[in-house]
Design an enzyme around this catalytic site. Structure first.
Site, PDB file in Angstrom:
ATOM      1  N   ASP A 145       3.511  -1.445   2.078  1.00 43.43           N
ATOM      2  CA  ASP A 145       3.598  -2.295   3.270  1.00 43.43           C
ATOM      3  C   ASP A 145       4.368  -3.593   2.990  1.00 43.43           C
ATOM      4  O   ASP A 145       4.302  -4.133   1.892  1.00 43.43           O
ATOM      5  CB  ASP A 145       2.144  -2.629   3.659  1.00 43.43           C
ATOM      6  CG  ASP A 145       2.037  -3.172   5.061  1.00 43.43           C
ATOM      7  OD1 ASP A 145       3.067  -3.394   5.701  1.00 43.43           O
ATOM      8  OD2 ASP A 145       0.879  -3.374   5.503  1.00 43.43           O
ATOM      9  N   TRP A 195       2.393   7.835   4.799  1.00 47.96           N
ATOM     10  CA  TRP A 195       2.203   7.646   6.256  1.00 47.96           C
ATOM     11  C   TRP A 195       0.792   7.127   6.460  1.00 47.96           C
ATOM     12  O   TRP A 195      -0.177   7.850   6.264  1.00 47.96           O
ATOM     13  CB  TRP A 195       2.415   8.982   6.948  1.00 47.96           C
ATOM     14  CG  TRP A 195       2.177   9.038   8.424  1.00 47.96           C
ATOM     15  CD1 TRP A 195       1.211   8.400   9.148  1.00 47.96           C
ATOM     16  CD2 TRP A 195       2.919   9.799   9.373  1.00 47.96           C
ATOM     17  NE1 TRP A 195       1.301   8.715  10.474  1.00 47.96           N
ATOM     18  CE2 TRP A 195       2.342   9.576  10.650  1.00 47.96           C
ATOM     19  CE3 TRP A 195       4.015  10.664   9.281  1.00 47.96           C
ATOM     20  CZ2 TRP A 195       2.827  10.183  11.805  1.00 47.96           C
ATOM     21  CZ3 TRP A 195       4.487  11.271  10.435  1.00 47.96           C
ATOM     22  CH2 TRP A 195       3.901  11.026  11.680  1.00 47.96           C
ATOM     23  N   ASP A 196       0.717   5.871   6.867  1.00 42.88           N
ATOM     24  CA  ASP A 196      -0.580   5.207   6.981  1.00 42.88           C
ATOM     25  C   ASP A 196      -1.032   5.150   8.441  1.00 42.88           C
ATOM     26  O   ASP A 196      -0.246   5.374   9.372  1.00 42.88           O
ATOM     27  CB  ASP A 196      -0.442   3.781   6.422  1.00 42.88           C
ATOM     28  CG  ASP A 196      -1.727   3.294   5.769  1.00 42.88           C
ATOM     29  OD1 ASP A 196      -2.807   3.796   6.140  1.00 42.88           O
ATOM     30  OD2 ASP A 196      -1.642   2.411   4.911  1.00 42.88           O
ATOM     31  N   MET A 197      -2.300   4.835   8.669  1.00 43.20           N
ATOM     32  CA  MET A 197      -2.861   4.680  10.018  1.00 43.20           C
ATOM     33  C   MET A 197      -4.130   3.840   9.855  1.00 43.20           C
ATOM     34  O   MET A 197      -5.136   4.345   9.400  1.00 43.20           O
ATOM     35  CB  MET A 197      -3.186   6.073  10.574  1.00 43.20           C
ATOM     36  CG  MET A 197      -3.385   6.161  12.053  1.00 43.20           C
ATOM     37  SD  MET A 197      -4.993   5.615  12.598  1.00 43.20           S
ATOM     38  CE  MET A 197      -6.067   6.849  11.905  1.00 43.20           C
ATOM     39  N   ASP A 204      -9.028   3.625  -0.341  1.00 46.40           N
ATOM     40  CA  ASP A 204      -8.474   2.369  -0.850  1.00 46.40           C
ATOM     41  C   ASP A 204      -9.265   1.875  -2.048  1.00 46.40           C
ATOM     42  O   ASP A 204      -8.859   0.932  -2.715  1.00 46.40           O
ATOM     43  CB  ASP A 204      -8.512   1.286   0.240  1.00 46.40           C
ATOM     44  CG  ASP A 204      -7.334   1.426   1.192  1.00 46.40           C
ATOM     45  OD1 ASP A 204      -6.414   2.192   0.878  1.00 46.40           O
ATOM     46  OD2 ASP A 204      -7.348   0.772   2.248  1.00 46.40           O
TER      47      ASP A 204
HETATM   48  C1  GLA Z   1      -3.910   0.689   3.934  1.00 44.93           C
HETATM   49  C2  GLA Z   1      -3.669   1.672   2.816  1.00 44.93           C
HETATM   50  C3  GLA Z   1      -3.335   0.930   1.547  1.00 44.93           C
HETATM   51  C4  GLA Z   1      -2.106   0.078   1.777  1.00 44.93           C
HETATM   52  C5  GLA Z   1      -2.335  -0.862   2.943  1.00 44.93           C
HETATM   53  C6  GLA Z   1      -1.075  -1.587   3.329  1.00 44.93           C
HETATM   54  O1  GLA Z   1      -5.063  -0.039   3.721  1.00 44.93           O
HETATM   55  O2  GLA Z   1      -4.771   2.491   2.639  1.00 44.93           O
HETATM   56  O3  GLA Z   1      -3.113   1.830   0.487  1.00 44.93           O
HETATM   57  O4  GLA Z   1      -0.996   0.910   2.011  1.00 44.93           O
HETATM   58  O5  GLA Z   1      -2.789  -0.155   4.092  1.00 44.93           O
HETATM   59  O6  GLA Z   1      -1.255  -2.411   4.409  1.00 44.93           O
END
Ligand code: GLA
Length: 755
Positions: free
Chosen positions: A372, A482-484, A553
């Site tokens: 990010d 690809w995050d959410m 995370d």
């Molecule tokens: C989420 C993802 C993390 C990271 C952050 C970035 O929390 O799980 O691994 O990529 O977003 O904002």
């Protein structure tokens, strides 16, 4: 009687028997009510001409369908796809609202078809076959006696897996518009309730914790109404016999190949019949079926094991790794990655990124992932989502320039996106505020300062595709994370009429699948990793597009034991994103050794998530060593058979192991969470080995037969048999310790050589 390879049909009695070497699934059409009646699901039994003797009827008080008939109550029939509204008062597998407002549907058996192989489900992820010989599919056609509604129930049996897949398709062949309010993917009535319900429960940073409790009469369920499968529950449950362990006993697994709202529900009725069902959560769901429309449910995968929970998991692992995950990366060894998130968060520039990558290349890492913060003006989490243009103040040569430099270092290049989201004060939000999910005139809640784009609208999906395509077309991107990072609230689409607002969640997920499909079709070489604030969308639906998923995370080694143990209930190790991170750990502040962090992260896709530029030489040396170790064993990790041995939910020691398909090698991870004073002797019985094979056990340099390792096990007492040191001089190991053992067969070895 027709005989197909895996499907036997007794035409006269309308009985269907799906079976392979492992499993049998039998049902029939009840001649009185024309309903599908479940007769048996479990360990393979021999086929015979008729299974009529499995039909059970008691004389019970009931509402009956037909006047003059006292045994036509659906309440007392074990069913395959039950309705509500007539004589069965348990929760139904489907519900339709007719134009008059009534909800009485009476589906009756009409016919069946059989096909070799397995058809795809349009727009939805599903298991597949590589050749038609691998499976057979039975489609049962049901017709509503009052309308032109047709329901097709699909059952696939594979030649090799102890699994049955099921889904349903509703087709409106009439002219009136109807509202589908509930459409489960599968429902099974079991004849008894001697089960415990096992499922995966969690929250952000503590996903997939295993929970197991005895069934009781009435309803019990896990579900999601968050717009994603979620951190809280996984679209999975298992019915487990009370005596079942990891290695022995019966288990029925139910897993839904879907990434949105789901329900996994069990109802034990007053006669101890257990009704298990799985599908899209009917809460806040409806689907309008106009003339000629159809609705296809997601696919449910039902697994039977008589070899304990490991047996169930191994079936899911093999099936999902080889016949759900797709694409060029499916069978390829996954690169060891270094991700900059915990190293820099939003604070980086090209120089810092290249320094991390350079160090990574020197240590043997293979893929650099820029997380990010690379786009718009994103210096924290309040801005720029939806503005997928590189921030030149951070990256002077743009993503293209950076990707080239990373490639010159000999690394692959990966990039983070969160395609479904938008921040305020972005061009996208300014131009299209109606593309945000929410009710006009009512407050729209934020999650992490961001808003959800209305992926139920094709033009929104298309616009995000265009933005991503512009970057991918230009730069050398080998991997996408690809995050959410938030759930859907105020679920409402400006583009749908009032009577279709119940479609928003499902249409949204179809939009997500559509964007994935377009990207993987255009960029088949890119490796996708799905992520949703860690494991909020760690589900089989995602695996169809992204063969790996960031499990959590939380990168703390001790927490990861639980998370990865639970994740492995369903998901193959090749899909479990697991990294070594810095200490004190950023999620829990715990300090653990580099060894245990690696020894846990090995059991997944393996990578690093820390500032490797600031490490001591000793740490770098140990990373170099760990990377070499993983490269040597990577094929075993990603393709071997995984066994859980000791659960982190039960005690202070945890163990798991991998065995190669030919049983010539194995890798064992053994972990002790807290140190114990004056400890008892510990032994670890292994499993899955060839009893007759002689294995060399490294690093303890023992030669042991497979039967010995499985019957007696590895011994852990410190070797002080020759010692004369007083106890106060012994070296104590402290908390959070671990051992890795590598077993290699060597039948030419003489016992004596090693003694
Ligand atoms: C989420 C993802 C993390 C990271 C952050 C970035 O929390 O799980 O691994 O990529 O977003 O904002």
């Amino acid at each position: 009687m027709k005989e197909f390879q895996f499907i036997h049909i007794n035409e006269a009695a309308n009985e269907f028997h799906l079976s392979n070497q492992a499993v049998s699934y039998i049902f029939r059409v009840d001649p009185t009510t024309h309903q599908l009646e479940q007769l048996y699901f479990g360990k393979k039994i021999q086929h015979r001409k008729s299974f009529f003797y499995l039909v059970e009827r008691e004389n019970r008080p009931a509402n009956n369908l037909y006047e003059g008939n006292h045994t036509s109550s659906l309440e007392h029939i074990k069913q395959e796809y039950p309705s509500f509204g007539t004589t069965d008062f348990r929760y139904p597998a489907h519900q339709i609202k007719w134009p008059s407002g009534d909800q009485v549907t009476h589906l009756e058996y009409a016919s069946y078809t059989i096909s070799k192989g397995k058809p795809t489900l349009e727009g939805l992820p599903a298991t597949y076959v590589d050749s038609k010989e691998e499976a057979e599919t039975l489609t049962i056609i049901l017709k509503d006696i009052y309308s032109e509604l047709e329901v097709q129930l699909n059952y696939t049996i594979f030649s090799t897996f102890s699994a049955i897949t099921r889904s349903a398709c509703f087709i409106n062949r009439g002219t009136t518009t109807i509202q589908l309010e509930n459409a489960m993917s599968a429902s099974v009535d079991f004849p008894d309730a001697d089960f415990e319900l096992l499922h995966l429960n969690g929250a952000w940073a503590r996903e997939t914790h295993v929970e197991r409790k005895a069934l009781h009469t009435g309803l019990q369920s896990v579900s999601s109404a968050r717009g994603a499968s979620s951190h809280a529950h996984n679209p999975f449950m298992a019915l487990v016999r009370p005596e079942t362990t990891e290695l022995n006993g019966e288990v029925y697994g139910f897993s839904l190949i879907y990434s949105g709202n789901f329900t996994a529900q069990v109802e034990v009725d007053t006669y101890h019949v257990t009704r298990a069902m799985l599908g899209i959560n009917p809460f806040r769901f409806n689907w309008q079926l106009n003339e000629g429309d159809f609705f296809q449910t997601p696919e449910a995968v039902l697994v039977y094991s008589d070899a304990g929970l490991n047996g169930m998991s191994q079936t899911y692992h093999e099936l999902y790794r080889t016949r759900l995950a797709r694409g060029r990366w499916r069978d390829k060894e996954r690169p060891i990655l270094i991700n900059n998130w915990e190293a820099t968060y939003f604070d980086f520039n090209e120089e810092k990124i290249l320094e991390i990558a350079r160090n990574g290349a020197e240590l043997g890492m293979e893929l650099f992932v820029l997380d990010d913060g690379w786009f718009g003006k994103r210096d924290d989490d309040t801005s720029s989502l939806g503005d997928w243009v590189e921030d030149k103040t951070k990256l002077s040569n743009g993503i293209k320039g950076l990707s080239e430099k990373i490639h010159q270092l000999g690394l692959k290049f990966g990039l983070w996106f969160e395609p479904e989201m938008v921040s305020k004060n972005t061009p996208l939000h300014d131009e299209h505020s109606d593309w945000v999910i929410g009710v006009p005139g009512k407050n729209i809640s934020h999650g992490r300062n961001q808003f959800v784009l209305d992926f139920s609208r094709p033009e929104v999906v298309d616009s995000i595709f265009q933005q991503m395509d512009a970057i991918l077309h230009d730069a050398q991107v080998d991997y996408i994370k690809w995050d959410m990072n938030r759930y859907i609230s105020e679920a409402y689409s400006d583009a749908l009429p009032p009577e279709q607002q119940g479609e928003v969640y499902h249409r949204y997920i179809l939009g997500v699948y559509e964007l994935y499909e377009r990207l993987i079709t255009k960029y088949p070489d890119i490796l996708f990793e799905s992520c949703a604030g860690g494991g909020a969308r760690n589900d089989p639906g995602m695996l169809y597009y992204a063969p790996q998923a960031w499990a959590s995370d939380d990168t703390d080694a001790v927490e990861r034991l639980k998370i990865q143990y639970g994740t492995s209930m369903v998901y193959p190790l090749s899909s479990i994103g697991s990294h070594v991170s810095a200490v004190p750990n950023h999620q829990v502040g715990r300090v653990t050794s580099m060894d245990i962090r690696s020894n846990v992260a090995y059991f997944g896709t393996f990578g690093y998530e820390m500032d490797i530029t600031t490490l001591s030489d000793a740490d770098k040396e140990s990373i170099r060593h760990h990377i070499q170790f993983f490269k040597k064993h990577r094929a075993l990790v990603q393709q071997g058979t995984f066994y859980r041995l000791e659960s982190p939910f039960d005690g202070n020691t945890v163990a798991w192991m991998l065995v190669s398909k030919d049983q010539s090698e194995a890798l064992v991870g053994y972990y002790q969470i807290l140190a114990t004073p004056n400890p008892a002797y510990e032994r670890l019985k292994l499993t899955g080995l060839n009893p007759e094979t002689m294995y060399i056990v490294e690093p303890i340099n023992q030669s042991r037969y497979g039967d010995d390792l499985m019957a007696i096990g590895l011994l852990f007492a410190d070797d002080v048999t020759n010692g004369i040191e007083p106890t106060w001089k012994f070296n104590r190991h402290g908390d959070f310790t671990s051992n890795m053992f590598y077993l290699k067969s060597n039948d030419s070895l003489e016992d004596k050589k090693w003694e």
